[in-house]
Design a protein around this motif. Structure first.
Motif, PDB file in Angstrom:
ATOM      1  N   LEU A  88       0.835  -1.120  -0.070  1.00  0.00           N
ATOM      2  CA  LEU A  88      -0.005  -0.219  -0.066  1.00  0.00           C
ATOM      3  C   LEU A  88       0.921   1.109   0.091  1.00  0.00           C
ATOM      4  O   LEU A  88       0.577   2.168  -0.633  1.00  0.00           O
ATOM      5  N   ARG A  89       1.915   1.190   0.817  1.00  0.00           N
ATOM      6  CA  ARG A  89       2.943   2.407   0.729  1.00  0.00           C
ATOM      7  C   ARG A  89       3.591   2.371  -0.511  1.00  0.00           C
ATOM      8  O   ARG A  89       4.081   3.462  -0.930  1.00  0.00           O
ATOM      9  N   LEU A  90       3.841   1.359  -1.522  1.00  0.00           N
ATOM     10  CA  LEU A  90       4.337   1.457  -2.655  1.00  0.00           C
ATOM     11  C   LEU A  90       3.155   2.231  -3.686  1.00  0.00           C
ATOM     12  O   LEU A  90       3.503   3.083  -4.311  1.00  0.00           O
ATOM     13  N   LEU A  91       2.030   2.119  -3.259  1.00  0.00           N
ATOM     14  CA  LEU A  91       0.697   2.385  -4.235  1.00  0.00           C
ATOM     15  C   LEU A  91       0.743   4.215  -4.021  1.00  0.00           C
ATOM     16  O   LEU A  91       0.715   4.964  -4.717  1.00  0.00           O
ATOM     17  N   VAL A  92       1.033   4.440  -2.491  1.00  0.00           N
ATOM     18  CA  VAL A  92       1.114   5.929  -2.086  1.00  0.00           C
ATOM     19  C   VAL A  92       2.059   6.480  -2.780  1.00  0.00           C
ATOM     20  O   VAL A  92       2.093   7.713  -3.219  1.00  0.00           O
ATOM     21  N   GLY A  93       3.362   5.777  -2.737  1.00  0.00           N
ATOM     22  CA  GLY A  93       4.359   6.485  -3.560  1.00  0.00           C
ATOM     23  C   GLY A  93       4.178   7.002  -5.146  1.00  0.00           C
ATOM     24  O   GLY A  93       4.590   8.050  -5.541  1.00  0.00           O
ATOM     25  N   VAL A  94       3.288   6.119  -5.774  1.00  0.00           N
ATOM     26  CA  VAL A  94       2.905   6.244  -7.215  1.00  0.00           C
ATOM     27  C   VAL A  94       2.009   7.564  -7.114  1.00  0.00           C
ATOM     28  O   VAL A  94       2.160   8.449  -8.058  1.00  0.00           O
ATOM     29  N   GLY A  95       1.101   7.554  -6.286  1.00  0.00           N
ATOM     30  CA  GLY A  95       0.147   8.943  -6.389  1.00  0.00           C
ATOM     31  C   GLY A  95       0.698   9.959  -5.861  1.00  0.00           C
ATOM     32  O   GLY A  95       0.652  11.002  -6.535  1.00  0.00           O
ATOM     33  N   THR A  96       1.612  10.071  -4.767  1.00  0.00           N
ATOM     34  CA  THR A  96       2.226  11.149  -4.400  1.00  0.00           C
ATOM     35  C   THR A  96       3.136  11.691  -5.386  1.00  0.00           C
ATOM     36  O   THR A  96       3.123  12.816  -5.709  1.00  0.00           O
ATOM     37  N   THR A  97       4.161  10.817  -5.874  1.00  0.00           N
ATOM     38  CA  THR A  97       4.957  11.341  -6.947  1.00  0.00           C
ATOM     39  C   THR A  97       4.331  12.051  -8.186  1.00  0.00           C
ATOM     40  O   THR A  97       4.785  12.961  -8.645  1.00  0.00           O
ATOM     41  N   GLY A  98       3.477  11.107  -8.711  1.00  0.00           N
ATOM     42  CA  GLY A  98       2.437  11.605  -9.910  1.00  0.00           C
ATOM     43  C   GLY A  98       2.138  12.934  -9.662  1.00  0.00           C
ATOM     44  O   GLY A  98       2.020  13.726 -10.526  1.00  0.00           O
ATOM     45  N   MET A  99       1.326  13.264  -8.447  1.00  0.00           N
ATOM     46  CA  MET A  99       0.802  14.376  -8.297  1.00  0.00           C
ATOM     47  C   MET A  99       1.751  15.525  -8.095  1.00  0.00           C
ATOM     48  O   MET A  99       1.257  16.627  -8.747  1.00  0.00           O
ATOM     49  N   ILE A 100       2.882  15.433  -7.491  1.00  0.00           N
ATOM     50  CA  ILE A 100       3.878  16.235  -7.259  1.00  0.00           C
ATOM     51  C   ILE A 100       4.541  16.792  -8.771  1.00  0.00           C
ATOM     52  O   ILE A 100       4.481  17.896  -8.922  1.00  0.00           O
ATOM     53  N   ALA A 101       4.671  15.649  -9.741  1.00  0.00           N
ATOM     54  CA  ALA A 101       4.972  16.118 -11.058  1.00  0.00           C
ATOM     55  C   ALA A 101       3.971  16.615 -12.102  1.00  0.00           C
ATOM     56  O   ALA A 101       3.998  17.625 -12.488  1.00  0.00           O
ATOM     57  N   PHE A 102       2.585  16.179 -11.856  1.00  0.00           N
ATOM     58  CA  PHE A 102       1.649  16.739 -12.807  1.00  0.00           C
ATOM     59  C   PHE A 102       0.551  17.435 -12.453  1.00  0.00           C
ATOM     60  O   PHE A 102      -0.114  18.035 -13.368  1.00  0.00           O
ATOM     61  N   LEU A 103       0.433  17.676 -10.967  1.00  0.00           N
ATOM     62  CA  LEU A 103      -0.283  18.930 -10.644  1.00  0.00           C
ATOM     63  C   LEU A 103      -0.002  20.150 -11.173  1.00  0.00           C
ATOM     64  O   LEU A 103      -0.567  21.020 -11.472  1.00  0.00           O
ATOM     65  N   ALA A 104       1.403  20.287 -10.919  1.00  0.00           N
ATOM     66  CA  ALA A 104       2.059  21.577 -11.561  1.00  0.00           C
ATOM     67  C   ALA A 104       1.731  21.911 -12.992  1.00  0.00           C
ATOM     68  O   ALA A 104       1.752  22.842 -13.366  1.00  0.00           O
ATOM     69  N   LEU A 105       2.280  20.695 -13.704  1.00  0.00           N
ATOM     70  CA  LEU A 105       1.631  20.809 -15.235  1.00  0.00           C
ATOM     71  C   LEU A 105       0.414  21.287 -15.481  1.00  0.00           C
ATOM     72  O   LEU A 105       0.005  21.755 -16.139  1.00  0.00           O
ATOM     73  N   TYR A 106      -0.645  20.747 -14.622  1.00  0.00           N
ATOM     74  CA  TYR A 106      -1.967  21.025 -14.928  1.00  0.00           C
ATOM     75  C   TYR A 106      -2.149  22.620 -14.502  1.00  0.00           C
ATOM     76  O   TYR A 106      -3.001  23.131 -15.361  1.00  0.00           O
ATOM     77  N   ILE A 107      -1.558  23.088 -13.450  1.00  0.00           N
ATOM     78  CA  ILE A 107      -1.758  24.325 -12.876  1.00  0.00           C
ATOM     79  C   ILE A 107      -1.235  25.174 -14.136  1.00  0.00           C
ATOM     80  O   ILE A 107      -1.828  26.138 -14.440  1.00  0.00           O
ATOM     81  N   GLY A 108       0.098  24.851 -14.609  1.00  0.00           N
ATOM     82  CA  GLY A 108       0.705  25.670 -15.592  1.00  0.00           C
ATOM     83  C   GLY A 108      -0.268  25.848 -16.799  1.00  0.00           C
ATOM     84  O   GLY A 108      -0.211  26.888 -17.625  1.00  0.00           O
ATOM     85  N   GLU A 109      -1.164  24.744 -17.211  1.00  0.00           N
ATOM     86  CA  GLU A 109      -1.846  24.802 -18.246  1.00  0.00           C
ATOM     87  C   GLU A 109      -3.051  25.451 -18.232  1.00  0.00           C
ATOM     88  O   GLU A 109      -3.753  25.920 -19.163  1.00  0.00           O
ATOM     89  N   ILE A 110      -3.500  25.654 -17.143  1.00  0.00           N
ATOM     90  CA  ILE A 110      -5.032  26.288 -16.823  1.00  0.00           C
ATOM     91  C   ILE A 110      -4.936  27.633 -16.214  1.00  0.00           C
ATOM     92  O   ILE A 110      -5.872  28.484 -16.562  1.00  0.00           O
ATOM     93  N   ALA A 111      -3.653  28.071 -15.701  1.00  0.00           N
ATOM     94  CA  ALA A 111      -3.481  29.379 -15.061  1.00  0.00           C
ATOM     95  C   ALA A 111      -3.035  30.403 -16.142  1.00  0.00           C
ATOM     96  O   ALA A 111      -2.209  29.933 -16.697  1.00  0.00           O
ATOM     97  N   ALA A 112      -3.584  31.644 -16.034  1.00  0.00           N
ATOM     98  CA  ALA A 112      -3.033  32.830 -16.788  1.00  0.00           C
ATOM     99  C   ALA A 112      -1.621  33.086 -16.340  1.00  0.00           C
ATOM    100  O   ALA A 112      -1.184  32.756 -15.190  1.00  0.00           O
TER     101      ALA A 112
END
Length: 246
Positions: A88-112
């Motif tokens: 389960l902690r391995l799954l948490v690592g997938v979720g957290t690392t993915g979120m760190i990387a791609f939430l910033a990408l999402y913000i960059g593409e929707i924010a002025a």
């Protein structure tokens, strides 16, 4: 906030899990490996997410990562053996690392452009707030109630995030210019058709440039001297963060 809470979870959890009162007795070595597991599995997210975000979109990639986080937190709450908890902690690592990387990408593409930096800074602030919240929960609550707090954060996010928009960049990548224009108009609040059209054309040019350079980008990571040095430094930093301070 969920990323911060996930990264901090082991600090209050391990003293309980390695104690005599633990329902999942762990040795110190098992505890250290449990703490390091999320960093190890994060590599999977960095390899997986780029493959799916251009297929299902930025928004739904984040929702998939959020679902992984929520499911893993619920299962951690009911876990009763070390092997299951480690997975389960391995799954948490997938979720957290993915979120760190791609939430910033999402913000960059929707924010002025004029407010993009503020949102990215707020993103980092929320990570620290999540860490603080989990530390406080661990200090004042027993193990199981602390895990309920950990479940609540991604649950709220999953309930609220569907109201967010897909990014105009993704629509343009799929040739859906009408949807991209409507989304950009809604996100920016801009009523001038000329300005929206100009921004759409700028995005299309950026996407075209990115597609033209994508073929050589991975090769240049190793062939270019500066990129190679940066990669080595990053790998050493990650290794030290995982091994020296798990």
């Amino acid at each position: 906030m969920d990323v911060g809470a996930s990264l901090t979870w082991t600090s209050p959890a391990l003293p309980y899990l390695t104690s005599e009162n633990s329902t999942i007795p762990l040795s110190n070595a098992q505890g250290a490996l449990l703490a390091a597991s999320s960093s190890i599995s994060g590599i999977i997210a960095l390899l997986m997410c780029p493959l799916i975000m251009d297929q299902i979109g930025r928004k739904y990639t984040i929702l998939v990562l959020g679902f992984i986080q929520l499911l893993s937190k619920i299962c951690i709450y009911v876990a009763h053996n070390y092997t299951f908890l480690f997975i389960l902690r391995l799954l948490v690592g997938v979720g957290t690392t993915g979120m760190i990387a791609f939430l910033a990408l999402y913000i960059g593409e929707i924010a002025a452009e004029n407010i993009r930096g503020r949102f990215l800074i707020l993103n980092k602030i929320c990570v620290n707030l999540g860490s603080f919240l989990m530390a406080i929960a661990g200090a004042f609550l027993p193990y199981n109630p602390m895990n309920i707090v950990a479940i609540t954060i991604p649950l709220i996010a999953m309930l609220l995030f569907p109201i967010m928009e897909e990014t105009p960049y993704y629509y343009l990548m799929k040739g859906q210019e009408k949807e991209a224009t409507e989304t950009l108009t809604k996100l920016s609040g801009e009523k001038s058709v000329e300005i929206v059209t100009a921004n759409i054309e700028r995005m299309k040019s950026a996407i075209l440039e990115g597609q033209n350079s994508k073929k050589s980008s991975f090769r240049e990571l190793f062939s270019d001297r500066s990129s190679r040095r940066a990669l080595i430094i990053k790998m050493i930093k990650k290794f030290l963060a995982t091994v020296v301070h798990p």
